[in-house]
Motif scaffolding. Structure first.
Motif, mmCIF file in Angstrom:
data_model
loop_
_atom_site.group_PDB
_atom_site.id
_atom_site.type_symbol
_atom_site.label_atom_id
_atom_site.label_comp_id
_atom_site.label_asym_id
_atom_site.label_seq_id
_atom_site.Cartn_x
_atom_site.Cartn_y
_atom_site.Cartn_z
ATOM 1 N N GLN A 1 -42.909 -56.163 -63.827
ATOM 2 C CA GLN A 1 -43.724 -56.303 -62.062
ATOM 3 C C GLN A 1 -42.500 -56.752 -61.596
ATOM 4 O OE1 GLN A 1 -47.017 -59.064 -63.542
ATOM 5 N NE2 GLN A 1 -48.136 -57.386 -64.232
ATOM 6 N N GLU A 2 -42.516 -56.158 -60.017
ATOM 7 C CA GLU A 2 -41.475 -56.274 -58.860
ATOM 8 C C GLU A 2 -41.760 -58.234 -59.241
ATOM 9 O OE1 GLU A 2 -39.706 -53.726 -56.547
ATOM 10 O OE2 GLU A 2 -38.788 -55.236 -56.079
ATOM 11 N N VAL A 3 -41.624 -59.393 -58.151
ATOM 12 C CA VAL A 3 -42.614 -59.930 -57.609
ATOM 13 C C VAL A 3 -41.142 -60.209 -56.253
ATOM 14 C CG1 VAL A 3 -42.133 -62.630 -58.074
ATOM 15 C CG2 VAL A 3 -41.836 -61.853 -60.029
ATOM 16 N N PHE A 4 -42.466 -59.916 -55.264
ATOM 17 C CA PHE A 4 -42.187 -60.505 -53.995
ATOM 18 C C PHE A 4 -41.121 -61.074 -53.699
ATOM 19 C CE2 PHE A 4 -43.334 -62.000 -49.391
ATOM 20 C CZ PHE A 4 -42.944 -60.105 -48.648
ATOM 21 N N LEU A 5 -40.262 -60.517 -52.815
ATOM 22 C CA LEU A 5 -38.827 -61.470 -52.046
ATOM 23 C C LEU A 5 -39.679 -61.964 -51.193
ATOM 24 C CD1 LEU A 5 -36.011 -59.061 -52.576
ATOM 25 C CD2 LEU A 5 -36.618 -60.651 -54.507
ATOM 26 N N GLY A 6 -38.626 -62.605 -51.274
ATOM 27 C CA GLY A 6 -38.859 -64.319 -49.647
ATOM 28 C C GLY A 6 -37.589 -63.106 -48.459
ATOM 29 N N ALA A 7 -37.960 -63.845 -47.791
ATOM 30 C CA ALA A 7 -36.895 -62.788 -45.908
ATOM 31 C C ALA A 7 -35.056 -62.832 -46.261
ATOM 32 C CB ALA A 7 -37.655 -63.595 -44.485
ATOM 33 N N TRP A 8 -35.523 -64.014 -46.924
ATOM 34 C CA TRP A 8 -33.664 -63.734 -46.915
ATOM 35 C C TRP A 8 -33.016 -62.708 -47.950
ATOM 36 C CZ3 TRP A 8 -29.670 -66.333 -45.287
ATOM 37 C CH2 TRP A 8 -27.982 -66.940 -45.619
ATOM 38 N N ALA A 9 -33.980 -62.974 -49.379
ATOM 39 C CA ALA A 9 -33.777 -62.481 -50.183
ATOM 40 C C ALA A 9 -33.489 -61.009 -49.989
ATOM 41 C CB ALA A 9 -34.588 -62.871 -51.593
ATOM 42 N N ARG A 10 -34.566 -60.517 -49.344
ATOM 43 C CA ARG A 10 -34.824 -59.167 -49.275
ATOM 44 C C ARG A 10 -34.173 -59.320 -47.992
ATOM 45 N NH1 ARG A 10 -40.406 -59.480 -47.401
ATOM 46 N NH2 ARG A 10 -39.894 -60.389 -45.411
ATOM 47 N N PHE A 11 -33.059 -59.544 -47.101
ATOM 48 C CA PHE A 11 -31.944 -59.008 -46.211
ATOM 49 C C PHE A 11 -30.539 -59.399 -46.845
ATOM 50 C CE2 PHE A 11 -28.616 -61.058 -43.173
ATOM 51 C CZ PHE A 11 -29.005 -59.818 -42.162
ATOM 52 N N ALA A 12 -30.636 -59.813 -47.796
ATOM 53 C CA ALA A 12 -28.936 -59.912 -48.787
ATOM 54 C C ALA A 12 -29.475 -58.728 -49.751
ATOM 55 C CB ALA A 12 -29.758 -61.043 -49.722
ATOM 56 N N LYS A 13 -30.252 -58.120 -50.540
ATOM 57 C CA LYS A 13 -30.734 -57.006 -51.391
ATOM 58 C C LYS A 13 -30.778 -56.050 -49.323
ATOM 59 C CE LYS A 13 -34.028 -54.814 -54.488
ATOM 60 N NZ LYS A 13 -35.431 -54.135 -54.555
ATOM 61 N N LYS A 14 -31.552 -55.678 -48.250
ATOM 62 C CA LYS A 14 -30.616 -54.643 -47.995
ATOM 63 C C LYS A 14 -29.286 -54.420 -47.653
ATOM 64 C CE LYS A 14 -35.001 -53.313 -45.926
ATOM 65 N NZ LYS A 14 -36.048 -53.634 -44.199
ATOM 66 N N SER A 15 -28.813 -55.950 -46.855
ATOM 67 C CA SER A 15 -27.332 -55.879 -46.793
ATOM 68 C C SER A 15 -26.348 -55.588 -47.768
ATOM 69 C CB SER A 15 -26.909 -57.566 -46.123
ATOM 70 O OG SER A 15 -27.744 -57.810 -45.527
ATOM 71 N N SER A 16 -26.997 -55.430 -49.200
ATOM 72 C CA SER A 16 -25.948 -55.149 -50.714
ATOM 73 C C SER A 16 -25.657 -53.772 -50.586
ATOM 74 C CB SER A 16 -26.470 -55.995 -51.278
ATOM 75 O OG SER A 16 -25.607 -55.778 -52.523
ATOM 76 N N ASN A 17 -27.124 -52.837 -50.277
ATOM 77 C CA ASN A 17 -27.397 -51.587 -50.129
ATOM 78 C C ASN A 17 -26.566 -50.959 -49.127
ATOM 79 O OD1 ASN A 17 -29.088 -52.263 -52.527
ATOM 80 N ND2 ASN A 17 -31.018 -51.918 -51.864
ATOM 81 N N TYR A 18 -26.927 -51.886 -47.965
ATOM 82 C CA TYR A 18 -26.121 -50.766 -47.370
ATOM 83 C C TYR A 18 -24.762 -50.997 -47.134
ATOM 84 C CZ TYR A 18 -24.402 -49.905 -42.002
ATOM 85 O OH TYR A 18 -23.089 -49.683 -41.520
ATOM 86 N N ILE A 19 -24.186 -52.267 -47.827
ATOM 87 C CA ILE A 19 -22.788 -52.041 -47.421
ATOM 88 C C ILE A 19 -21.935 -51.091 -48.530
ATOM 89 C CG2 ILE A 19 -20.679 -53.405 -48.745
ATOM 90 C CD1 ILE A 19 -21.768 -55.631 -47.027
ATOM 91 N N LEU A 20 -22.597 -51.529 -50.398
ATOM 92 C CA LEU A 20 -22.491 -50.526 -50.848
ATOM 93 C C LEU A 20 -22.505 -48.892 -51.061
ATOM 94 C CD1 LEU A 20 -24.406 -51.888 -54.023
ATOM 95 C CD2 LEU A 20 -21.855 -51.355 -54.405
ATOM 96 N N ASN A 21 -23.693 -49.032 -49.736
ATOM 97 C CA ASN A 21 -23.320 -46.961 -49.201
ATOM 98 C C ASN A 21 -22.774 -47.078 -48.680
ATOM 99 O OD1 ASN A 21 -26.147 -46.068 -50.310
ATOM 100 N ND2 ASN A 21 -27.492 -47.142 -49.011
ATOM 101 N N VAL A 22 -22.419 -47.693 -47.983
ATOM 102 C CA VAL A 22 -21.011 -47.584 -46.340
ATOM 103 C C VAL A 22 -19.836 -47.640 -48.048
ATOM 104 C CG1 VAL A 22 -19.096 -48.431 -44.949
ATOM 105 C CG2 VAL A 22 -21.862 -48.828 -44.434
ATOM 106 N N PHE A 23 -19.559 -47.779 -48.969
ATOM 107 C CA PHE A 23 -18.749 -48.046 -49.944
ATOM 108 C C PHE A 23 -18.641 -46.435 -50.125
ATOM 109 C CE2 PHE A 23 -17.664 -52.412 -50.336
ATOM 110 C CZ PHE A 23 -17.177 -52.904 -48.972
ATOM 111 N N ARG A 24 -20.243 -45.564 -50.511
ATOM 112 C CA ARG A 24 -19.971 -44.753 -51.826
ATOM 113 C C ARG A 24 -20.000 -43.614 -50.711
ATOM 114 N NH1 ARG A 24 -25.505 -45.547 -53.371
ATOM 115 N NH2 ARG A 24 -24.480 -47.035 -54.511
ATOM 116 N N GLN A 25 -20.709 -43.079 -49.283
ATOM 117 C CA GLN A 25 -20.656 -42.176 -48.012
ATOM 118 C C GLN A 25 -18.903 -42.117 -47.752
ATOM 119 O OE1 GLN A 25 -23.407 -43.140 -45.737
ATOM 120 N NE2 GLN A 25 -24.965 -43.011 -46.967
ATOM 121 N N ASN A 26 -18.411 -43.460 -47.614
ATOM 122 C CA ASN A 26 -16.939 -43.024 -46.850
ATOM 123 C C ASN A 26 -15.596 -42.684 -47.521
ATOM 124 O OD1 ASN A 26 -18.452 -42.896 -43.918
ATOM 125 N ND2 ASN A 26 -18.827 -45.171 -44.811
ATOM 126 N N CYS A 27 -15.919 -43.880 -48.912
ATOM 127 C CA CYS A 27 -14.743 -43.408 -50.042
ATOM 128 C C CYS A 27 -14.826 -42.642 -51.235
ATOM 129 C CB CYS A 27 -14.594 -45.329 -50.025
ATOM 130 S SG CYS A 27 -14.283 -46.312 -48.808
#
Lengths: 116, 473
Positions: free
Chosen positions: B164-190
């Motif tokens: 069961q996924e545990v609800f993330l706090g705002a800080w952790a949600r932001f970190a997860k989103k940022s991390s996924n965004y950066i990974l996507n930038v690398f994946r799409q452009n490199c």
């Protein structure tokens, strides 16, 4: 010795006392874990680890009980049960060796944990 | 007054020695009683103004605290949970490696039943549903395994476990989103190689690096793959100068770069080297903001204290030892041999890299040889070539992230970056394949002791000699 001022020396001791208090809390927490585990009998336990005082009877134990013996996994435990169902009870350690996957080394490692 | 002078480096050493003792004698009560006795002695000596004896007792007090802290470590209670079904709360800290029937990943166990425990485990996820940086609660059985003399914990999650996924706090949600965004930038452009390399060196996702890890290891430059002081320094500097360029005040720029650095550390997972680098940078920044002088060695000790208070068993981790000894080597050697960082341009920059590399190699050779069975001879020179190249790649990487909203610019930068990474990895491969790049030799424990005693004597001799010259002049 460290050319510390009185204030710095007091800060150091204060930090030390904080660590000391933290350690005491950790010790208390450790004790709680130990107590909880020893009294919580309802917790579903799959494997309890080696118990030299209560050896497992290989002629009566279920497959899950046999899995609690170190070195006996799910497959070998099932083989032991199948063998027992097919050929009857085990008489001694030599008998147990007839099960595929149980050799001399394994027998040597588990002989104190089992009984017949 | 120098900031943090009270956290003397010797106290840190005593604390470490105490932890080593606590690893052999797991009797917290005896250490507790001993600590209380020493504490009372400190008070008595302090009261009667015997400050020398009081300071000696402070050293012994920290030694006993180290032993006490380690012997009361919750990890020692983990064995009570082994091979039993427990309710486990964990955080996925590596990108799941997809297989046909299961995904493999690394997770940080936060709680077992209701007890807070900090433990890294290797997970086989048969549900194939767990995602990077998410928190889960599940029923599972922890197993302790051994591989080549090292023990680790593994957790197998059955297909019907339903984590069961545990609800993330705002800080952790932001970190997860940022991390996924950066990974996507690398994946799409490199390129694929570029994506794996950048995810590894910028986000600490080393699990994506396959063959590259071996290539870097052969050349003796694996440290480039670990997020360390180089990354932290570069990240903070780039942001700092960017803010200055936007006319933000000096102090405000420093504070903003510091906050960003904490976020970046959280994003990459708090490894020993990152924690050390961030703590030291914070001490420098606070020292500057409060207008206090900084003792570098003590800031290193503070970083060590924080790491060991969080997890005392990290003292026995290779990463911790290599990270702290290398920085210790640089600080002490630069001071004794009076190597001053005059400029960070041109030949001065290369000279500093060379000296850093030389002193670090001098201090780490026996340890690296003991753990990995290799002595890297040419890596001192390789660093002089590779570090500026690597710094340039990291700089372009930042540019890519800043310009990522502009598709065309990002894509062309991604192409350039992929080419640079391709060249960089091939260069490392070429250097690693050269003759005498490394010698296969493993130091014995006694060999290490003799080596460090000799090194200590040489350094002490030069230190005394320098002091005499200074007193004469």
């Amino acid at each position: 010795m460290f050319s510390l001022t009185h204030q710095e020396r007091k800060v150091l001791i204060f930090i030390g006392i904080l660590i000391l208090v933290g350690s005491i809390l950790r010790i208390l927490n450790l004790d709680t874990i130990k107590e909880d585990l020893s009294f919580d009998k309802n917790k579903p336990t799959i494997s309890e680890g080696p118990d030299f005082n209560n050896p497992i009877n290989v002629n009566q134990a279920s497959s899950k009980d046999l899995e609690s013996i170190p070195g006996i996994g799910e497959v070998i435990a099932r083989r032991v049960v199948d063998y027992r169902n097919q050929f009857g009870s085990f008489e001694d350690l030599e008998d147990l060796k007839k099960v595929k996957g149980i050799g001399g080394k394994k027998i040597e490692a588990i002989k104190k944990l089992i009984t017949f | 007054m120098k900031l943090f002078r009270f956290l003397n480096f010797f106290l840190f050493i005593c604390f470490c020695l105490g932890i080593i003792l606590g690893n052999f004698i797991t009797s917290p009560f005896s250490f507790l009683i001993f600590s209380l006795i020493v504490l009372s002695f400190i008070y008595i000596f302090y009261r009667y103004h015997k400050f020398f004896l009081s300071d000696i007792c402070i050293l012994i007090f920290f030694f006993s605290l180290g032993a006490l802290w380690h012997s009361s470590h919750p990890k020692l209670a983990i064995d009570k949970f082994i091979k039993k079904e427990n309710r486990i709360t964990l955080k996925v800290i590596s990108l799941p490696k997809e297989g046909t029937s299961r995904n493999t990943l690394t997770a940080q166990v936060r709680k077992i039943n209701s007890y807070p425990i900090n433990l890294k485990v290797k997970v086989s996820d048969y549900t194939q549903s767990m995602e990077y940086l998410s928190y889960y609660q599940l029923e599972g059985k922890l197993v302790k395994r051994k591989y080549r003399g090292y023990s680790y914990y593994s957790l197998s999650i059955k297909k019907d476990a339903n984590p069961q996924e545990v609800f993330l706090g705002a800080w952790a949600r932001f970190a997860k989103k940022s991390s996924n965004y950066i990974l996507n930038v690398f994946r799409q452009n490199c390129s694929s190689q570029g994506y794996r390399f950048l995810s590894g060196v910028f986000l600490g996702r080393k699990e994506l690096l396959g063959q590259e890890r071996e290539v870097f290891s052969n050349a003796g430059v694996s440290h480039l793959l670990a997020i360390s002081g180089l990354h932290i320094g570069l990240t903070s500097l780039i942001l700092f100068f960017l803010l200055r360029f936007l006319n933000v005040r000096f102090r405000a720029s420093l504070i903003i770069s510091l906050v960003f650095l904490y976020f970046y550390t959280f994003l990459t997972g708090v490894s020993f080297s990152t924690l050390r680098a961030v703590t030291m940078y914070s001490v420098f920044a606070f020292g500057f903001l409060l207008r206090r002088k900084i003792n570098v060695l003590n800031s290193l000790a503070l970083a060590g204290f924080i790491a060991l208070l969080l997890d005392s068993s990290s003292l026995f981790a290779i990463g911790f030892q290599l990270s702290f000894i290398s920085v210790f080597a640089i600080i002490v050697s630069f001071k004794i041999f009076d190597v001053k960082p005059v400029k960070i341009t041109g030949l001065h920059y290369l000279k500093q890299i060379f000296f850093c590399s030389l002193f670090v190699t001098l201090f780490l050779t026996p340890l690296v040889s003991y753990y990995f069975g290799k002595i890297y001879i040419l890596s001192i020179f390789y660093n002089v070539i590779l570090i500026p190249f690597f710094t340039f790649i990291l700089g372009v990487n930042f540019l890519l992230l800043i310009l990522s909203p502009f598709r065309i610019l990002a894509q062309s930068l991604g192409e350039v970056l992929s080419l640079l990474i391709f060249g960089f990895i091939n260069l490392v491969q070429f250097l690693g394949s050269m003759k005498f790049s490394f010698i296969s030799y493993g130091f014995s424990f006694n060999g290490i002791v003799i080596y460090y005693l000799t090194l200590g004597t040489i350094f002490a001799y030069f230190s005394l000699k320098n002091n005499k010259i200074l007193t004469k002049t």
